[in-house]
Design a protein around this motif. Structure first.
Motif, mmCIF file in Angstrom:
data_model
loop_
_atom_site.group_PDB
_atom_site.id
_atom_site.type_symbol
_atom_site.label_atom_id
_atom_site.label_comp_id
_atom_site.label_asym_id
_atom_site.label_seq_id
_atom_site.Cartn_x
_atom_site.Cartn_y
_atom_site.Cartn_z
ATOM 1 N N THR A 519 47.960 72.157 56.789
ATOM 2 C CA THR A 519 48.300 71.190 55.754
ATOM 3 C C THR A 519 47.162 71.040 54.748
ATOM 4 O O THR A 519 45.983 71.146 55.089
ATOM 5 C CB THR A 519 48.639 69.823 56.380
ATOM 6 N N ASN A 520 47.543 70.774 53.486
ATOM 7 C CA ASN A 520 46.537 70.645 52.434
ATOM 8 C C ASN A 520 46.771 69.387 51.593
ATOM 9 O O ASN A 520 46.441 69.352 50.407
ATOM 10 C CB ASN A 520 46.522 71.888 51.536
ATOM 11 N N THR A 527 50.376 62.733 58.984
ATOM 12 C CA THR A 527 51.732 62.714 59.533
ATOM 13 C C THR A 527 51.872 63.746 60.646
ATOM 14 O O THR A 527 51.968 64.943 60.369
ATOM 15 C CB THR A 527 52.768 63.004 58.431
ATOM 16 N N PRO A 528 51.894 63.326 61.891
ATOM 17 C CA PRO A 528 52.061 64.297 62.973
ATOM 18 C C PRO A 528 53.523 64.713 63.129
ATOM 19 O O PRO A 528 54.438 63.976 62.759
ATOM 20 C CB PRO A 528 51.591 63.521 64.207
ATOM 21 N N TYR A 529 53.720 65.918 63.634
ATOM 22 C CA TYR A 529 55.060 66.305 64.052
ATOM 23 C C TYR A 529 55.244 65.881 65.499
ATOM 24 O O TYR A 529 54.277 65.696 66.254
ATOM 25 C CB TYR A 529 55.295 67.804 63.863
ATOM 26 N N GLN A 565 60.572 72.365 65.991
ATOM 27 C CA GLN A 565 59.461 72.286 65.047
ATOM 28 C C GLN A 565 59.538 73.462 64.086
ATOM 29 O O GLN A 565 59.666 74.614 64.500
ATOM 30 C CB GLN A 565 58.127 72.292 65.806
ATOM 31 N N VAL A 566 59.445 73.144 62.764
ATOM 32 C CA VAL A 566 59.578 74.177 61.752
ATOM 33 C C VAL A 566 58.825 73.730 60.505
ATOM 34 O O VAL A 566 58.617 72.527 60.291
ATOM 35 C CB VAL A 566 61.078 74.438 61.432
ATOM 36 N N LEU A 581 54.624 71.409 58.908
ATOM 37 C CA LEU A 581 55.278 71.562 60.198
ATOM 38 C C LEU A 581 55.860 70.218 60.605
ATOM 39 O O LEU A 581 55.134 69.235 60.751
ATOM 40 C CB LEU A 581 54.268 72.052 61.229
ATOM 41 N N ILE A 582 57.194 70.164 60.762
ATOM 42 C CA ILE A 582 57.874 68.915 61.082
ATOM 43 C C ILE A 582 58.974 69.197 62.103
ATOM 44 O O ILE A 582 59.242 70.335 62.469
ATOM 45 C CB ILE A 582 58.496 68.260 59.826
#
Length: 755
Positions: A519-520, A527-529, A565-566, A581-582
């Motif tokens: 993530t950038n 925000t965690p998945y 998760q994708v 990734l969520i």
């Protein structure tokens, strides 16, 4: 008149039922028989359920390779399992020689950074990342591949399956082995192992193994005028074993791997140099990448195993391990002189694990109970450059420097209880709690010049000093976040006859939530998945026929995947839209796997495998980022790394020659139907159907002290792109379009000496 065409799900059930009935009826008549030296399929003893048992009596879908199969097929790395295990996909190319992704029954990762769904173990020690996870093993004794969730018996939970490499323990008898292989592209593969007593009476035995593997590159860089995709690998492994008392033993193992091979170089589909309208042909052995080789992957670790028999029925085992790795490595993900998708990856990882097992063996009951602890520190320092303009070498630069800390503990157990002499019930469960913390420093600028890494000396901090500040900067510290789950297992097995085992099971696997290392953005960093849960239903049958001359095993399964998760787009917790990734919905996979092994005549061994797989996304609750395939949803698409069909065959024959020693000839083949390399099912990068054939001829002396032979990998020199990328616009003056091809035909002469 319309013909009847069964649905895919019904086809699987019909196929499973038909095969199940055929195996049952045929094997009913097969009498039980003792072992014999020839005319029978080699019996393999496995420890997949934390106790020694015959593979044919183990009520799970497991493939095991040992002894003759390992030697004749030259299996030394996880990648060598490609095509030899039904349901397992191990692509024949990755971002580097010692990096390997896996998929079992359609469940796996296409990214090398997340913690994998397929757990990999060497001597019961978990390998936490796919980067640096693959290297030659000189003292391999047995390979076990378990399909389906593995949480009630093993340290780290795995939702897709587990791969176990078991190496040889040191013994008191002094022995040694030296091997040398020479072949294509100046290949030199030297292996040596010494073993023996250091102190008498098994008080201390030791072994030391070494590998030195070098090979020139099989691909030529036109601008560098240099061969790339070479090998430069050094591996050391030392083991000690002490039988302290009749009931207590201690084993110590340490290893190190130094990978100085070039990173993977890729082939532009349009040649020369990615230009459209060139010669119209793609030569897989050419690249126009002008990035110098830059790979400093180092992996190291040590483990201590203590076993103690408490009583005749109870035993305790402790496995303590520390492992780590560090880089860096530079990826040139385009294969051309222009910068379209380059990335510097500096990584530093270390982790420690502790596992305790209590095993019980009683007349009608056996059990395993365990406690597991895992702590990992992972530092990811990355600078990526991606084209984003119709002009060459103009695009986006992203610099991230992040730290992920994971602390996990789990309790697990499994009980097998004989309800009758032939019917056994299994009950198991696992409770896991993972805690993760993420710190991320990020910078980004767009519509800016892109620069070769040699200009900034492969130093992300130097990049800013040379080329000016970034337009976006952030420094985020996400708090510790917890994810927990209880995953059960239920099973029944019925020993229909001494040669027929039927089983059914329900089990769950848990793939933990976490933070996206790629993530950038600020929101993405906070925000965690969430966890992904797989529920697996499985039916299987294992049989022995013809007095042990034939074994036939079948498994049919259905995986129900919740909150998969994708990498997609969704509204984050802070109300902002993020691309990372969520969790994005539910999915499933289903299929059938068959394994056959036969010894039809003296000296001949045959094996065959088949796997049929269907995958589908049932719901999709997110939004896909812009993609060249134009996909708006995943519903209706196949999973990546999920070929519909996989077939395998091997034959090995000891020639009936009246000469001292034994001459053998062998061949094996692996077929894989079309598969996709990304979630979008992009047509330009799909992997076409492929069949690889290998062959060997070898001689073993009467006393088995000498072995020599010739091995050919990829006999018919088939070349297929195993991965790739495609972006037709805003990638410079020409499209981004590259493939990662498998290696060409390799011929090696080898000689081994045991003493």
């Amino acid at each position: 008149m319309q013909s009847f065409i069964p649905s895919p799900a019904l086809r699987i059930r019909l196929l499973a039922a038909t095969a199940f009935a055929a195996l049952s009826s045929t094997a009913h008549a097969a009498p039980n028989s003792p072992d014999a030296a020839d005319g029978k399929v080699e019996e393999v003893i496995v420890t997949a359920q934390k106790r020694s048992e015959n593979l044919q009596n183990t009520p799970i879908a497991i493939t095991a390779l040992a002894g003759e199969a390992i030697e004749q097929q030259k299996i030394a790395t996880f990648r060598d399992l490609a095509g030899r295990v039904p349901g397992l996909l191990a692509p024949r190319r990755s971002t580097a020689y010692t990096t390997q992704q896996y998929s079992i029954r359609g469940i796996g990762e296409i990214d090398t950074y997340p913690e994998p769904s397929v757990a990999v173990y060497v001597d019961d020690v978990y390998l936490a990342r796919t980067v640096g996870s693959l290297y030659d093993t000189p003292d391999l004794e047995r390979v076990e591949v378990l399909r389906g969730p593995q949480g009630t018996l093993y340290g780290r939970n795995s939702s897709a399956g587990a791969i176990r490499f078991i190496t040889k323990e040191p013994t008191a008898q002094r022995s040694g082995e030296v091997g040398l292989a020479l072949g294509s592209y100046d290949n030199l593969d030297f292996k040596a192992r010494i073993n023996g007593a250091i102190l008498s009476d098994d008080k201390l035995n030791g072994s030391l193994s070494v590998i030195r593997h070098t090979r020139d590159g099989w691909q030529h860089s036109v601008p560098l005028n240099k061969d790339v995709n070479d090998l430069d690998l050094t591996v050391l492994r030392g083991k000690l074993f002490s039988q302290l008392t009749e009931n207590t033993s201690i084993g110590f193992s340490t290893d190190g791997m130094w990978d100085r091979s070039s990173q993977s170089y890729y082939t532009p589909v349009n040649q020369p140099d990615g230009q459209v309208g060139g010669n119209g042909k793609t030569d897989p052995d050419l690249t126009w990448s002008d990035t110098l080789p830059y790979n400093r992957t180092t992996v190291y670790g040590a483990s201590l195993t203590i076993k103690h028999r408490l009583t005749d029925n109870l035993s305790l085992k402790s496995v303590t391990a520390v492992r780590g790795m560090h880089g860096p490595i530079y990826y040139d993900n385009d294969g051309v002189t222009q910068i379209k998708g380059d990335s510097y990856a500096g990584f530093d990882q270390h982790y420690r694990t502790q596992e305790f097992n209590l095993n019980g063996e009683f007349d009608r009951l056996n059990f395993v109970a365990g406690v597991y602890y895992f702590y990992e520190y992972f530092h990811n320092h990355r600078l990526s450059q991606s084209a984003g303009s119709p002009n060459d070498n103009v695009g986006t630069v992203t610099h991230t420097n992040n730290y992920l800390r994971t602390e996990s503990w789990a309790v697990f157990g499994q009980v097998n209880y004989k309800l009758t002499q032939r019917l056994t019930a299994t009950l198991g469960g696992r409770y896991t709690e993972d805690r993760r913390r993420f710190d991320n420093f990020g910078q980004q600028k767009s519509n800016t010049a892109l620069h070769d890494p040699q200009e900034w000396n492969y130093d992300p901090w130097q990049f800013e000093k040379l080329y000016g500040p970034y337009t976006t900067n952030f420094d985020v510290h996400a708090p510790w976040t917890s994810f927990d789950s209880f995953t059960p297992k239920l099973g029944l097995q019925f020993q229909w006859t001494p040669d027929v085992l039927v089983y059914g099971s329900y089990s769950q696997g848990f793939k933990s939530g976490g933070y996206d290392l790629r993530t950038n953005t600020v929101v993405g960093s906070l925000t965690p998945y969430l966890p992904q849960t797989t529920s697996t239903y499985e039916l299987g049958i294992k049989t022995r026929w013809l007095d042990g001359a034939l074994t036939a095993n079948l498994a049919a399964f259905y995986n129900d995947i919740e909150d998969f998760q994708v990498r997609a787009t969704a509204t984050a917790a802070l109300g902002n839209v993020v691309n990372q990734l969520i969790n994005a919905g539910d999915a499933h996979s289903q299929g059938v796997e068959v394994e056959l092994a036969a010894a039809p005549i003296e000296g001949l061994r045959l094996s065959a495998t088949a796997a049929y797989l269907e995958t589908a996304y049932d719901t999709f609750t997110a939004t896909l980022p812009n993609n060249v395939a134009g996909r708006k949803t995943l519903v209706g698409l196949d999973f990546p790394y999920a070929p519909r069909w996989q077939l395998g065959f091997s034959a090995n024959y000891r020639l009936p020659l009246d000469t001292p020693g034994a001459w053998r000839v062998g061949a094996d083949a692996q077929y894989e139907s079309r598969r996709y390399v990304d979630i979008y099912n992009t047509a330009q990068t799909q992997v076409r159907p492929q069949t690889f054939v290998n062959a060997t001829v070898n001689y073993t002396a009467d006393d088995e002290g000498w072995t020599a032979g010739v091995q050919v990998k990829n006999l018919f020199d088939l070349r297929r792109g195993q991965a790739g990328g495609y972006s037709p616009s805003n990638a410079g003056t020409s499209p981004l379009y590259y493939r990662a091809y498998n290696e060409p035909r390799m011929v090696n002469l080898y000689v081994n000496r045991k003493f």
